[in-house]
Design an enzyme around this catalytic site. Sequence first.
Site, PDB file in Angstrom:
ATOM      1  N   ASP A  72       0.804  -1.214   0.000  1.00 41.48           N
ATOM      2  CA  ASP A  72       0.000   0.000   0.000  1.00 41.48           C
ATOM      3  C   ASP A  72       0.842   1.272   0.000  1.00 41.48           C
ATOM      4  O   ASP A  72       0.396   2.306  -0.501  1.00 41.48           O
ATOM      5  CB  ASP A  72      -0.991   0.003   1.161  1.00 41.48           C
ATOM      6  CG  ASP A  72      -0.368  -0.287   2.516  1.00 41.48           C
ATOM      7  OD1 ASP A  72       0.861  -0.425   2.599  1.00 41.48           O
ATOM      8  OD2 ASP A  72      -1.130  -0.371   3.499  1.00 41.48           O
ATOM      9  N   ASP A 482       3.838   1.303  13.338  1.00 42.55           N
ATOM     10  CA  ASP A 482       3.015   0.095  13.375  1.00 42.55           C
ATOM     11  C   ASP A 482       3.650  -1.141  13.985  1.00 42.55           C
ATOM     12  O   ASP A 482       2.938  -1.972  14.522  1.00 42.55           O
ATOM     13  CB  ASP A 482       2.483  -0.259  11.980  1.00 42.55           C
ATOM     14  CG  ASP A 482       1.788   0.914  11.335  1.00 42.55           C
ATOM     15  OD1 ASP A 482       0.854   1.445  11.954  1.00 42.55           O
ATOM     16  OD2 ASP A 482       2.200   1.326  10.243  1.00 42.55           O
TER      17      ASP A 482
END
Length: 877
Positions: A72, A482
């Site tokens: 992404d 993350d």
Amino acid sequence: MHRTRHLLAGLALTAGLLAGAAPDVAAAPAPLETAATSTSYSWKNVRIDGGGFVPGIVFNRTEKNLVYARTDIGGAYRWNQSSATWTPLLDSVDWDHWGHTGVVGLASDAVDPNRVYAAVGTYTNDWDPGNGAVLRSADRGATWQRADLPFKLGGNMPGRGMGERLAVDPHKNSVLYLGAPSGNGLWRSTDSGATWAKVTSFTNPGSYRQDPADTSGYNSDQQGVVWVTFDESTGTAGTATRTIYAGVGDKDNAVYRSTDAGATWSRLPGQPTGYLAHKGVLDAANGHLYLAYSDRAGPYDGGRGQVWRYATATGAWKDISPVAEADTSYGFSGLTVDRQRPGTVMVSGYSSWYPDTQIFRTTDGGATWTRAWDHTSYPNRADRYTLDVSSSPWLTWGASPAPPEQSPKLGWMTEALEIDPFDSNRMMYGTGATLYGTTDLGKWDTGATFTIRPMVRGLEETAVLDLASPPSGAPLLSALGDIGGFRHTDLAEVPSMMFTGPNFTSTTSVDFAETAPDTVVRAGHLDGGPRVAFSADNGATWRGGQEPPGVTGGGTVAASADGTRFVWSPDGTGVHTGTGGTWTASTGIPAGATVESDRVDPRTFYGFAAGTFYVSTDGGASFTAEATGLPVTGPVRFKAVPGRKGDIWLAGGSTGSTYGLWHSTDGGAAFTRVAGVDQADTVGFGKAAPGASYPALYSSAKIGGVRGIFRSTDAGASWVRVNDDAHQWGWTGAAITGDPRVYGRVYVSTNGRGILYGDTAGTGGGDGGGTDPGTPPTGACEAAYQVVSQWQGGFTAQVTVRNTGTAPLNGWTVRWSLPAGQRVTQAWNAAVAQTGAEVTATHLPYNATVAPGGSTAFGFNGAWTGTNPAPAALTCG
């Protein structure tokens, strides 16, 4: 623990930085003067393996082992069968087009396998200032040509796991289709992707919006046309395929069909409503179009879903959902058919976090299904698979969840799921953290256990927020979005675990004490806190710190030169100073300031906010405003030079305003702008060049009109570009540092391509900073016991194992006796057994090897009555 749900949050944070720092592509280039280019640098990734969402996997249908993956935010990759690794394909994306590292669609040409296409663009809202494009390659992604589009694409937007949005006609490969978001409809190219035009006969642009009330434009954008599938049985070589299906972000009108090669389109009659069709995969041999539906766009949300089969010859629809809708709490997305065995289909419950994702398989076209795992007697479960993460041990997150959860999980955000069209035994699927696969999938149907492993080496997808390279200990400490961050003792090996105790969802800042580098501090995001952590062993083990009131996020944190004091500027409240326990509010400096320490004087700290530089000489208790005239808008980063008191470099700003590189030699009282540097976003220091006394400087900058990674060996008087046009990695503006032990080595942050490090030819190409593999395993060890928290009847303890020898420690066992009847109830990072008072703890596969001078740690929960004294002694061997 619920980790990868923070993927978007970390990347959106980075996107905010990008939006402020994106260069003006219309700026006139200055003459190239001091910015010579070095061609002697070699570049490699610091190995983490994965670390982000893989929403698409594409197998070529006519050439075996030709496989692509899209990410992404981190570009596209091609599979190398001989080495079982991935090759990055979009490292040439430059600073001005950083959004083109987000890939929303990928297509491999079945007629000419040398051709591959990528639809690129990261955000459809104003976070990304540029429009999307379709990249085309005639050499399998080695080089690209770009066709710019008049609209944006969203590789990191909601719905990015649906697809594929980009497709090549399997019979007439000059024809391609692209499903566009934001109400832009369906587009077509008839010249192999060189030019594109809207298909005006396709009139439904897709009305679904994840959250229409979102004012940022992120969740409120229209999903658009989300996939295109050809029925290859309706065409012949050289003529356009007649029947084409397209999926649309519209819950009442999700599937359309053309039977005249795209000239006209109509809603497919009889289709189910109330859902979005995430995938549409056609099994031409049986004449079945399979569709995976969810009530949400994904990739991490979905409350209900269904799976349907459409008979292309008769128009009959059949609900073949593997479980009744009432029994689901997730949507379906990952969808694949076995081209060698028509009727064999697999589908994933992509948004099932608890207790795990689920993958379903049918061999009879959906009449009956089996599952990757089943409950036996709740909460116990039986798995059809073994999940071996020994190559990426951090995928356990150091967790030991209670059944029915397991660690590592089978996955989450499992929207990419593909069976190899040439090999029924090979399957790959993407998750929010990695790419998994198996080569013995056929065992599923025989009842035997098949093995799933990470198939991700070479695919590096972390967003890097900060970097630190201490003068001793591990060569690199990282702060990542993350997945927190890592301590790399060997750049060429995957670390055994990310930072734990606590595990931040994203680490925003990391620092070490310059003259006592075993002292390390980091700050980051974590639901419920703590959001600051301290290490006394160079980042090997950690303890969470206390927080002042009002903290909402990590911000920046700095360690004094001697490690006795810390200054923290967290999100949500003001700057504070402390010694690692309680915090005291600093005065004279605004909330949100960036903070750093002097690398010589332990009482001196620095801060910056809105164009003003601040200095503290009392350990951060009070700050005084000093230099002004510095950048007021845009991100600014600054660092103090090791070994030189009061020597500071500052980089940052924004286009249309003040932007560049500044230097102070008087502790921040005054700064001088560095001549010849048009723009600069990072600054860092490494070992001085041979014969030089001043550290090498590194910056992600624009010098002489050229964007790149630059090095100076003469305190900024002249610069050399050390990367080249093939190695640009989009946006590199978050962090940079040289290595204080290896001249020429530089560590570069990216927003989705992980950590890159470059070496000059003189450093031998980079050996990864590890130990000599030929050294015999003669390491020795010692162990230290610490109770880190205690409550009535229970406690948590940590044991640190340190290699005190001169060679690697290959395996370890720690033994001790609990003196007061305590019992071990749960353990992590070691196999722990207790017999009476005697406890034995043995390494796990991922932390068996400990480098000389290095350490690892394990922990456990215990129960006690009366008293809880520590063991008298521990043995380690």
